[in-house]
Design a protein around this motif. Structure first.
Motif, mmCIF file in Angstrom:
data_model
loop_
_atom_site.group_PDB
_atom_site.id
_atom_site.type_symbol
_atom_site.label_atom_id
_atom_site.label_comp_id
_atom_site.label_asym_id
_atom_site.label_seq_id
_atom_site.Cartn_x
_atom_site.Cartn_y
_atom_site.Cartn_z
ATOM 1 N N ALA A 78 1.856 1.787 -3.761
ATOM 2 C CA ALA A 78 0.865 2.659 -4.260
ATOM 3 C C ALA A 78 0.842 3.814 -4.018
ATOM 4 C CB ALA A 78 -0.605 1.677 -3.949
ATOM 5 N N ARG A 79 0.727 4.282 -2.712
ATOM 6 C CA ARG A 79 0.470 5.484 -2.320
ATOM 7 C C ARG A 79 1.826 6.437 -2.922
ATOM 8 N NH1 ARG A 79 -0.939 3.924 3.960
ATOM 9 N NH2 ARG A 79 -2.843 2.738 3.413
ATOM 10 N N GLU A 85 0.963 -1.072 0.055
ATOM 11 C CA GLU A 85 -0.055 0.160 0.035
ATOM 12 C C GLU A 85 1.016 1.113 0.095
ATOM 13 O OE1 GLU A 85 -0.206 -2.501 2.219
ATOM 14 O OE2 GLU A 85 -0.737 -1.749 4.116
ATOM 15 N N ALA A 132 -7.262 7.154 0.152
ATOM 16 C CA ALA A 132 -5.856 6.469 0.960
ATOM 17 C C ALA A 132 -4.812 7.149 0.186
ATOM 18 C CB ALA A 132 -5.870 5.156 0.817
ATOM 19 N N MET A 150 -3.145 -4.909 -13.533
ATOM 20 C CA MET A 150 -2.835 -6.428 -13.652
ATOM 21 C C MET A 150 -3.451 -7.000 -14.858
ATOM 22 S SD MET A 150 -3.542 -7.338 -9.934
ATOM 23 C CE MET A 150 -2.877 -6.648 -8.338
ATOM 24 N N PHE A 203 -14.638 0.608 -3.201
ATOM 25 C CA PHE A 203 -13.454 0.132 -3.472
ATOM 26 C C PHE A 203 -12.473 1.535 -4.088
ATOM 27 C CE2 PHE A 203 -10.431 -1.328 -6.896
ATOM 28 C CZ PHE A 203 -9.418 -1.710 -6.054
ATOM 29 N N PHE A 215 -4.240 -8.289 -1.467
ATOM 30 C CA PHE A 215 -3.014 -7.735 -2.184
ATOM 31 C C PHE A 215 -3.717 -6.619 -3.280
ATOM 32 C CE2 PHE A 215 -0.324 -7.623 -5.986
ATOM 33 C CZ PHE A 215 0.753 -7.007 -5.441
ATOM 34 N N TYR A 216 -4.868 -7.129 -3.874
ATOM 35 C CA TYR A 216 -5.347 -6.131 -4.942
ATOM 36 C C TYR A 216 -5.733 -5.069 -4.330
ATOM 37 C CZ TYR A 216 -8.164 -5.008 -9.178
ATOM 38 O OH TYR A 216 -8.474 -4.174 -10.301
ATOM 39 N N MET A 217 -6.438 -4.966 -3.205
ATOM 40 C CA MET A 217 -6.836 -3.634 -2.630
ATOM 41 C C MET A 217 -5.481 -3.047 -2.225
ATOM 42 S SD MET A 217 -10.422 -4.392 -0.690
ATOM 43 C CE MET A 217 -10.335 -5.633 0.120
ATOM 44 N N GLN A 218 -4.556 -3.565 -1.547
ATOM 45 C CA GLN A 218 -3.235 -3.036 -1.048
ATOM 46 C C GLN A 218 -2.570 -2.347 -2.366
ATOM 47 O OE1 GLN A 218 -2.296 -6.452 1.202
ATOM 48 N NE2 GLN A 218 -0.925 -4.952 2.393
ATOM 49 N N SER A 219 -2.690 -3.154 -3.398
ATOM 50 C CA SER A 219 -1.800 -2.400 -4.605
ATOM 51 C C SER A 219 -2.539 -1.235 -5.003
ATOM 52 C CB SER A 219 -1.578 -3.558 -5.666
ATOM 53 O OG SER A 219 -3.069 -3.694 -6.335
ATOM 54 N N ARG A 220 -3.705 -0.790 -4.670
ATOM 55 C CA ARG A 220 -4.303 0.489 -4.769
ATOM 56 C C ARG A 220 -4.251 1.427 -3.742
ATOM 57 N NH1 ARG A 220 -3.354 -2.253 -9.207
ATOM 58 N NH2 ARG A 220 -4.763 -2.528 -10.843
ATOM 59 N N GLY A 221 -3.391 1.144 -2.825
ATOM 60 C CA GLY A 221 -3.220 2.117 -1.933
ATOM 61 C C GLY A 221 -4.071 1.869 -0.453
ATOM 62 N N ILE A 222 -4.962 1.006 -0.620
ATOM 63 C CA ILE A 222 -5.617 0.892 0.691
ATOM 64 C C ILE A 222 -4.872 0.167 1.692
ATOM 65 C CG2 ILE A 222 -8.113 -0.345 1.319
ATOM 66 C CD1 ILE A 222 -9.197 -0.074 -1.532
ATOM 67 N N GLY A 223 -4.941 0.390 2.739
ATOM 68 C CA GLY A 223 -4.016 -0.205 3.905
ATOM 69 C C GLY A 223 -4.678 -1.624 4.337
ATOM 70 N N ARG A 224 -3.793 -2.449 4.577
ATOM 71 C CA ARG A 224 -3.988 -3.791 4.776
ATOM 72 C C ARG A 224 -5.216 -4.062 5.888
ATOM 73 N NH1 ARG A 224 -2.200 -9.077 3.470
ATOM 74 N NH2 ARG A 224 -2.467 -10.561 5.248
#
Lengths: 253, 430
Positions: A81-82, A78, A110, A89, A103, B383-392
Motif C-alpha cells: 500500500a505504501r 502495508e 503511514a 474493495m 483510520f 488486513f483492511y487497515m494494512q491494505s491502506r498502508g497502516i502497519g500491522r
C-alpha cells in the motif's frame, strides 16, 4: 513515446484453500494506463485483486509480480500500500469503534512517512478530507462514524473512493466498484476515479458488467476466464462481451 | 518466618471495640486459612505467590520521608495528567499528611483518627464485610489502622473528585500493607472518588497491597468511583469494595487494572432499598505472566433496583484474565433489572481467560441477562487497515483501543476518561 512498466505479472499461479484459482496469468500495466479485466463469475477476478494486495490465505505457487521493478510478492500488505498499490474493495470491511477520520489519518500519515513527507496534523488532515470529501458527497458527520459501520452500499463505495483520492496510489485496483450502486452513486464514484487519471497513475478495473466502463473508459480490455487472460482488446471488446456474453470463453461443465 | 500474620504494634489498641474487631479479623483468617485451589472463590485466581514468608508489614514506623508531589502523581510526561481534584496521599500504604485543602461539607480524616474522634465510625466500620468469606479482608481487618475516612455531608455536591493516591516506592524489602477506607455519602450528597495505585519505576519488590473499602450511600446520594490499578510488575494487589445503597442512591464504578503480578478487584454491591442503582464496569489489560481478576457480586435486596456491568479485557503473552460475576435477586426484589456482559480479547495462543457468570434469581418478574464472549483480533479488519498502508502493529493498536473504548467511554467525566484512556492504551497489545 517510451512506456514505463508499473506492474508486471508473469505466469502467475495462485491458490486459495488448496484450490488453484489463478493459472498462468500474465499482464503488464504501464504508467498512465487503464486496464479492464472482465470475466464470468468465479473466474478468479477477486482472487487476483487479493493476491496483488497480499491478503493472507492467498498463496502464490508460481510466477512473479513486479511493481516498479520491485518484487511485490516479498512485501507485506502495508508495504504494498505504501509503495502505491490500492484495492478499492468490493465488500469494504466494517470496523466498529474506530472512527473513519482516525483510520484515514493513520493511513495518510503511514504513506507520507514512507515517502519521507512530514505527517499531517489534525487541521491539515481535516482540511484535505473536507475538500476531497465534498466532491464525493461525504460530509464531516460521515467521517466521525466508525469505519463503514451502518454505511449504505453507496456510502461504502464513496468512502473507498475518498481513500483513493487522498492516498493517491500509483495503481488503483477497482474490484466490482459498481456493485450495489445506483446510477447517481456510480457517476460520483467514476468521477472520483477519473480525477486521478493524470497520465501517470494506472488503474486495473475488475468488473463483470460493461456498465462501469461507460464511465471509466479503459485503454485495454482483457477477458479473464478459468484463471488466465483468454482475449485482449481495446474498449470495444467490452461492448462485444456485453452483447455476446462469456459463453465462448467458458468450457462446458 | 514472618508471613502474612505478624505481631505488630498498631495505634488504638486501647479502644476495646477496635481490638475486638481486629481479633475477629485474625480469627476469621486463621479459620479459613490462606485460600487454596479448593476454595471455590479462588479456583481460577491462585494467589499462592502472595503467601510469602518474607513480608515486612508496614504500619508506619518506618515511613518518615514522603516524596514530592510530582513523584506521587505519576509520570505526566508519558500519560495524561491526573485529573484535578482533592488529593489524599499514601506512601507505601501509610497516610501522608500532605493533603489538599478541602471544600465545605467534606470531611477527610486518617481512619485511625476518625476511630478516635467520630462516634459513628464504630457503627459503620466492618459492618459490610463478611470476614468468614473474604480471607484477605479478614487480614485487612486484623491490621486495621491505615486508610481514610471520608464523609460527604447531606446535599453537598463535590465539584472536583477526591483522589486517593497510593504510591509505592518499596526498596528491596517485600512490604505488606493494608489500607482500609470508610466512605459515607449522606442523604442527597454527590461526589467523585478516584483510587490510584502506582509505583516508582525502580520498584521490583514483591510488595503486597491489600485494600478494603466500605462505602455507605444514603438515600439519593450518588458516588462515581474510578480506580486505576497500576502496581509494579511483581506486586500483589487485593481489593474488596463493598457498597451499601439506600433508596434512590446510585453507584457508578469503573476499574482499570493493568499492573501487578497477581490482582483481584472485587466489588460487592448491596442494593437494599427501592430505586437504588449500580453500574459496575471494568477493564483489564495485561501481558507477561500476570493474573488479573475482576470479581463482582451484586445483590438486589429490594424491589425496583437496577444494576449493569460491562467488563472488557485484553490479554496477551502468558497472562490470565479472570472474571467472576454474580447477580443475586432476593425473593421479594421484584421489578428489578440486572445486566452483565464480559468480553475478552486474546492476543496470543498462550493467553487465558476464565469467566464464571452466575445468576441467582429467587424472584419472578425480573429482567436479568448475562453474557460472555472471548475472541481474537479480526483478520479481515487488520488486513483492511494494512491494505491502506497502516502497519500491522499499529492496526492492532487501533482495534484494541476501539475494543476498550466501548467500556471506557462509559466514564462520564471527560478528564477522568482521558486519564484512564492514556493508561489503557499505553499497554494495549504490546
Amino acid at each position: 513515446m517510451n512506456k514505463t512498466p508499473l506492474l508486471e505479472i508473469e505466469d502467475l499461479h495462485a491458490r486459495v484453500c488448496d484450490k488453484e484459482i489463478i493459472k498462468g496469468f500474465s499482464l503488464t500495466i504501464n504508467e498512465g494506463e487503464v486496464h479492464a479485466i472482465m470475466g464470468p463469475n468465479g473466474a478468479g477476478k477477486s482472487t487476483l485483486s487479493y493476491v496483488l494486495c497480499g491478503k493472507p490465505g492467498y498463496e502464490v505457487t508460481a510466477g512473479s509480480i513486479r511493481f516498479r521493478g520491485k518484487n511485490l510478492l516479498s512485501m507485506s500488505p502495508e508495504e504494498r500500500a505504501r509503495e502505491g498499490v490500492f484495492l478499492c474493495m468490493q465488500y469494504p470491511v466494517e470496523i466498529p469503534g474506530v472512527p473513519t477520520a482516525t483510520f484515514l489519518k493513520h493511513a495518510v500519515n503511514a504513506i507520507r512517512q514512507h515517502h519521507c513527507l512530514p505527517e499531517l496534523d489534525t487541521m491539515e488532515f481535516l482540511k484535505m478530507v473536507r475538500e476531497e470529501g465534498k466532491k464525493l458527497g461525504i460530509d464531516a458527520e460521515m467521517i466521525k462514524r466508525p469505519v463503514n459501520v451502518g454505511f449504505s452500499g453507496g456510502e461504502k463505495k464513496r468512502l473507498e473512493t475518498l481513500q483513493m483520492s487522498i492516498l493517491k496510489p500509483a495503481l488503483s485496483i477497482l474490484d466490482e466498484a459498481d456493485s450495489g450502486l445506483d446510477i447517481d452513486a456510480l457517476k460520483i464514484v467514476a468521477e472520483g476515479v477519473n480525477a486521478l487519471r493524470d497520465g501517470r497513475r494506472s488503474m486495473l478495473v475488475i468488473t463483470h458488467y460493461q456498465r462501469l466502463l461507460n464511465y471509466i473508459i479503459p485503454d485495454f480490455v482483457h477477458v479473464f476466464a478459468e484463471g488466465h487472460i483468454v482475449k485482449s482488446g481495446d474498449k470495444n471488446l467490452a461492448l462485444e462481451l456485453e452483447e455476446k456474453g462469456y459463453a465462448e470463453f467458458v468450457r462446458e461443465k | 518466618m514472618a508471613g502474612l500474620i505478624q505481631k505488630t504494634e498498631l495505634m488504638g489498641e486501647e479502644i476495646p471495640w477496635l481490638s475486638t474487631l481486629r481479633k475477629q479479623g485474625l480469627e476469621a483468617y486463621q479459620k479459613q486459612g490462606f485460600p487454596g485451589a479448593k476454595t471455590e472463590a479462588w479456583k481460577y485466581t491462585k494467589p499462592r505467590a502472595l503467601n510469602a514468608d518474607d513480608y515486612v508489614v508496614n504500619t508506619g514506623k518506618k515511613q518518615t520521608d514522603f516524596p514530592s508531589k510530582e513523584k506521587i502523581e505519576g509520570k505526566a510526561d508519558v500519560f495524561e495528567p491526573l485529573p484535578e481534584g482533592y488529593g489524599i496521599y499514601f506512601e507505601n500504604g501509610i497516610f501522608n499528611p500532605a493533603a489538599s485543602d478541602l471544600p465545605q461539607g467534606v470531611e477527610v480524616l486518617p481512619l485511625i483518627e476518625a476511630v478516635m474522634l467520630r462516634g459513628e465510625v464504630k457503627d459503620r466500620l466492618g459492618k459490610l464485610v463478611d470476614l468468614e468469606r473474604h480471607p484477605f479482608a479478614a487480614l485487612n481487618t486484623y491490621y486495621l489502622q491505615e486508610g481514610v475516612y471520608i464523609r460527604i455531608e447531606k446535599n453537598v455536591t463535590l465539584k472536583k473528585p477526591l483522589i486517593i493516591i497510593n504510591h509505592t516506592a518499596a526498596g528491596r524489602e517485600n512490604l505488606f500493607f493494608n489500607l482500609r477506607n470508610l466512605i459515607v455519602l449522606e442523604e442527597g450528597a454527590a461526589a467523585g472518588l478516584i483510587e490510584y495505585y502506582h509505583y516508582s519505576s525502580e520498584v521490583k519488590s514483591r510488595y503486597f497491597c491489600n485494600v478494603v473499602n466500605e462505602v455507605f450511600l444514603e438515600k439519593n446520594s450518588a458516588l462515581r468511583h474510578y480506580k486505576l490499578q497500576n502496581e509494579a510488575f511483581k506486586a500483589g494487589h487485593m481489593a474488596l469494595t463493598i457498597v451499601e445503597e439506600k433508596s434512590g442512591a446510585s453507584y457508578e464504578g469503573f476499574c482499570l487494572q493493568k499492573g501487578a503480578d497477581i490482582a483481584r478487584n472485587e466489588t460487592r454491591v448491596l442494593l437494599t432499598e427501592e430505586q437504588a442503582r449500580a453500574e459496575v464496569n471494568a477493564a483489564y489489560v495485561m501481558n507477561g505472566w500476570a493474573t488479573l481478576d475482576t470479581t463482582t457480586d451484586i445483590e438486589h435486596l429490594a424491589p425496583c433496583t437496577f444494576s449493569e456491568q460491562l467488563v472488557k479485557g485484553v490479554v496477551g503473552g502468558d497472562a490470565k484474565g479472570v472474571f467472576q460475576g454474580k447477580i443475586r435477586i432476593a425473593p421479594h426484589a421484584v421489578k428489578t433489572e440486572g445486566r452483565q456482559l464480559h468480553k475478552a480479547l486474546l492476543l496470543s495462543d498462550t493467553a487465558e481467560i476464565d469467566a464464571k457468570p452466575e445468576l441467582e434469581i429467587f424472584a419472578d418478574d425480573v429482567k436479568c441477562s448475562h453474557g460472555a464472549a472471548s475472541g481474537e483480533l479480526d483478520e479481515e479488519q487488520l488486513f483492511y487497515m494494512q491494505s491502506r498502508g497502516i502497519g500491522r502493529e499499529e492496526a492492532k493498536h487501533l482495534l484494541i483501543e476501539a475494543y476498550l473504548n466501548d467500556v471506557i467511554s462509559k466514564i462520564r467525566d471527560e478528564n477522568i476518561r482521558r486519564w484512564i484512556t492514556s493508561y489503557a492504551h499505553s499497554s494495549a497489545g504490546e
